[in-house]
Write a protein that holds these residues in place. Structure first.
Motif, short mmCIF file in Angstrom:
data_model
loop_
_atom_site.label_atom_id
_atom_site.label_comp_id
_atom_site.label_asym_id
_atom_site.label_seq_id
_atom_site.Cartn_x
_atom_site.Cartn_y
_atom_site.Cartn_z
N ILE A 34 0.97 -1.15 -0.10
CA ILE A 34 0.02 0.06 -0.08
C ILE A 34 0.98 1.30 0.13
N TYR A 35 0.28 2.32 -0.30
CA TYR A 35 1.09 3.50 -0.54
C TYR A 35 0.46 4.83 -0.17
N TRP A 36 1.30 5.88 0.32
CA TRP A 36 0.56 7.08 0.22
C TRP A 36 1.81 8.07 0.03
N ALA A 37 1.32 9.44 -0.23
CA ALA A 37 2.18 10.42 -0.42
C ALA A 37 1.81 11.75 0.42
N GLU A 38 2.79 12.32 0.83
CA GLU A 38 2.41 13.58 1.75
C GLU A 38 1.48 14.40 1.34
N GLN A 39 0.52 14.98 2.14
CA GLN A 39 -0.72 15.67 1.78
C GLN A 39 -0.64 16.87 2.51
N GLU A 40 -1.23 18.03 1.95
CA GLU A 40 -1.44 19.29 2.44
C GLU A 40 -2.56 19.46 3.51
N GLY A 41 -2.07 20.21 4.80
CA GLY A 41 -3.09 20.23 5.99
C GLY A 41 -2.78 19.33 6.96
N LEU A 42 -3.65 19.43 7.97
CA LEU A 42 -3.31 18.59 9.28
C LEU A 42 -3.75 17.27 9.18
N SER A 43 -4.37 16.96 8.13
CA SER A 43 -4.56 15.26 7.97
C SER A 43 -3.38 14.62 7.38
N ASP A 44 -2.39 15.13 7.07
CA ASP A 44 -1.13 14.72 6.48
C ASP A 44 -0.54 13.50 6.93
N PRO A 45 -0.72 12.22 6.21
CA PRO A 45 -0.18 10.90 6.80
C PRO A 45 1.50 11.02 7.09
N LYS A 46 2.28 11.80 6.44
CA LYS A 46 3.64 11.91 6.61
C LYS A 46 4.04 12.47 8.00
N SER A 47 3.25 13.53 8.35
CA SER A 47 3.70 14.25 9.47
C SER A 47 3.11 13.43 10.59
N ALA A 48 1.82 12.90 10.54
CA ALA A 48 1.30 11.95 11.66
C ALA A 48 2.27 10.74 11.90
N PHE A 49 2.93 10.20 10.91
CA PHE A 49 3.72 8.95 10.94
C PHE A 49 4.95 9.30 11.72
N GLU A 50 5.60 10.35 11.10
CA GLU A 50 7.00 10.74 11.63
C GLU A 50 6.82 11.24 13.22
N ASN A 51 5.70 11.74 13.48
CA ASN A 51 5.41 12.16 14.95
C ASN A 51 5.39 10.71 15.75
N HIS A 52 4.53 9.72 15.23
CA HIS A 52 4.36 8.47 15.87
C HIS A 52 5.88 7.93 16.22
N LEU A 53 6.56 7.67 15.02
CA LEU A 53 8.02 7.27 15.30
C LEU A 53 8.99 7.91 15.93
N ARG A 54 8.78 9.18 16.31
CA ARG A 54 9.38 10.03 17.22
C ARG A 54 9.11 9.79 18.64
N ILE A 55 7.71 9.34 18.89
CA ILE A 55 7.25 9.25 20.28
C ILE A 55 7.48 7.91 20.49
N ASN A 56 7.05 6.97 19.56
CA ASN A 56 7.13 5.52 19.77
C ASN A 56 8.30 4.95 19.25
N THR A 57 9.62 5.17 19.63
CA THR A 57 10.71 4.58 18.97
C THR A 57 10.85 3.07 19.06
N ALA A 58 11.18 2.46 17.97
CA ALA A 58 11.44 0.98 18.41
C ALA A 58 12.24 0.33 17.21
N ASP A 59 12.69 -0.85 17.36
CA ASP A 59 13.39 -1.28 16.10
C ASP A 59 12.56 -1.96 14.87
N SER A 60 13.27 -2.46 13.84
CA SER A 60 12.42 -2.81 12.69
C SER A 60 11.71 -3.94 12.79
N SER A 61 11.64 -4.43 13.92
CA SER A 61 11.29 -5.87 13.89
C SER A 61 9.47 -5.55 14.64
N ALA A 62 9.64 -4.43 15.46
CA ALA A 62 8.15 -3.92 16.03
C ALA A 62 7.16 -3.89 15.12
N HIS A 63 6.08 -3.89 15.71
CA HIS A 63 4.79 -3.79 14.89
C HIS A 63 4.85 -2.23 14.63
#
Length: 364
Positions: free
Chosen positions: A234-263
Motif C-alpha cells: 500500500i502507498y501514500w504520499a505527503e498531503q497538505e493540511g493537518l490530516s497529512d499522513p507523513k507528519s502523523a507517521f513521523e510524529n508516531h515514530l518520534r514518540i514510539n521509538t522501536a526497532d525494525s521488527s516492532a509492529h
C-alpha cells in the motif's frame, strides 16, 4: 476453533485424496498424517477470518442436517435439493451476505476434501438473491458514514499527539485513509497475536520516487485477505493540511521509538511496547465520535472515506480500484456521494470529457 472446522470436519466415506494416489498404476500408500498435512496446506489458501466465517456456516449446515436426521453420507457431496432446502430455510432469518458466505463455505469444504460440487451456479444465485430480498431489516447494516480530511482534523483536535497511544492511533488512521487500506491490515486482532511474518512491521516501510522525483511511501503487508501468501503493498504520499499522513507517521515514530521488527504502530505502554490492536483503535474512534458530536463513525468508514476522497479529486476509477486492491468493481458500492463524483461528467459541456473514457468504469 471455527477456523479449523473446514479441515477437521471430515466428510463420510473414503477420502478421494487418498484414492487419487493409491488408485494409480504406481500405487503409493498415504498415511493419515500425510493426508492431514495435505488438508492443512490447502486450507492455508484462505485467510483465518475467511475460514472462521466458512466454519460458522458449516456448523449451521450440520445443525440443520441433524435436526432433519439427514445422514452423514448424504451431506457431502451435497445435492442440489439439500443445499437449496438449507438456504431457503435460513432465508428471512439471516442476511443475504451471511447465506452467501455459508454457501461459499460449503463449496470450500467440498473443494478441500476433494468432493464434487454439483450445484448449478444459476440456481444458487437465484436462491441467494431471493434470500437477500427477504432478509430481516435487523440484519442489514446502516450505511457507514465515511471519514473525510475534515473529520480527521476534528479527531486530531480531540487527541493528544504527544501521548504514545494517541500518536499511534492518529498515524494509523491517516495511513489507512490515504492508502485506502483495511484497518485490520494495519493492526492486530489482539496484542498476543502479533506475528512479524503476518503483520506489518517498521521494517516493511520504504521510500521511493517516480520519474518526476515525486516521493511516495510504501508499506508491505506480509499477509492480507486477498493475498495470504505473498502479501500486498500500500502507498501514500505527503498531503497538505493537518490530516497529512507523513507528519502523523513521523510524529508516531518520534514518540514510539522501536526497532525494525516492532509492529508498525506499536506504542509505548508503561509495561513496554504494545502492538496496536483493532479493538483499541475502533474504541478510540467511537469515544471521540461521541464526545465531539461527530457522526457514528466505524473503522471501515476510514477505507470508504479514502475511496471517496480520491474519487472526488477526479482520480480515475481504475486507479482508485488499483489503490484499494479490488479485483472486481465491488468498490463502487462505496460511491456514497454520486452527485459530486459524477458532476464533472454530466455537464452540457463536460470539462473532463477528453478523459471520461479512461476515468469512468466500463458500462456493464
Amino acid at each position: 476453533m471455527a477456523r479449523d472446522r473446514l479441515r477437521l470436519w471430515i466428510p463420510s466415506g473414503e477420502s478421494p485424496r487418498r484414492s487419487e494416489i493409491t488408485g494409480t498404476d504406481n500405487s503409493l500408500s498415504i498415511s493419515d498424517t500425510q493426508l492431514d498435512r495435505i488438508l492443512e496446506v490447502m486450507g492455508s489458501s484462505w485467510a483465518p477470518s475467511t475460514k472462521e466465517t466458512y466454519g460458522a456456516g458449516l456448523l449451521v449446515f450440520h445443525v440443520y442436517c441433524d435436526s432433519f436426521q439427514i445422514s452423514e453420507e448424504h451431506r457431502c457431496p451435497i445435492s442440489r435439493a439439500l443445499l437449496l432446502a438449507f438456504l431457503s430455510s435460513c432465508a428471512g432469518s439471516y442476511s443475504g451476505s451471511a447465506l452467501s458466505n455459508y454457501a461459499a463455505g460449503l463449496k470450500a469444504w467440498h473443494l478441500l476434501h476433494g468432493r464434487p460440487w454439483l450445484i448449478p451456479a444459476n440456481e444458487l444465485k437465484a436462491v441467494l438473491d431471493g434470500a437477500t430480498a427477504v432478509a430481516p431489516s435487523s440484519s442489514k447494516r446502516e450505511k457507514r458514514i465515511p471519514f473525510t480530511p475534515t473529520i480527521i482534523i476534528h479527531f486530531r483536535e480531540h487527541m493528544n499527539l504527544e501521548d504514545p497511544k494517541d500518536a499511534a492511533i492518529f498515524a494509523c488512521i491517516t495511513t489507512a485513509f490515504y492508502s485506502v487500506a483495511r484497518l485490520g491490515e494495519l493492526t492486530v486482532p489482539a496484542m498476543k497475536d502479533f506475528d512479524p511474518t503476518k503483520h506489518v512491521t517498521r521494517g516493511h516501510v520504504s521510500q521511493g520516487q517516480d520519474r518526476n522525483q515525486l516521493p511516495v511511501t510504501k508499506f508491505h503487508i506480509p499477509q492480507t485477505k486477498s493475498s495470504p501468501r505473498e502479501g500486498e503493498d500500500i502507498y501514500w504520499a505527503e498531503q497538505e493540511g493537518l490530516s497529512d499522513p507523513k507528519s502523523a507517521f513521523e510524529n508516531h515514530l518520534r514518540i514510539n521509538t522501536a526497532d525494525s521488527s516492532a509492529h508498525l504502530f506499536a506504542w509505548k505502554h508503561k509495561n513496554g511496547l504494545r502492538p496496536l490492536s483493532k479493538r483499541e483503535i475502533t474504541k478510540r474512534i467511537s469515544d471521540i465520535s461521541r464526545s465531539a458530536n461527530l457522526p457514528n463513525l466505524k473503522g471501515h468508514s476510514i477505507r470508504i472515506g479514502g475511496t471517496l476522497e480520491y474519487l472526488l479529486r477526479g482520480i480515475p476509477f481504475e486507479v482508485v480500484k488499483s489503490m484499494g486492491r479490488w479485483s472486481s468493481d465491488a468498490f463502487t458500492i462505496y460511491l456514497r456521494d454520486h452527485a459530486r463524483i459524477l458532476a464533472p461528467y454530466i455537464q452540457a459541456l463536460p470539462f473532463l470529457e477528453p478523459f471520461t473514457r479512461i476515468t469512468m468504469p466500463p458500462v456493464r
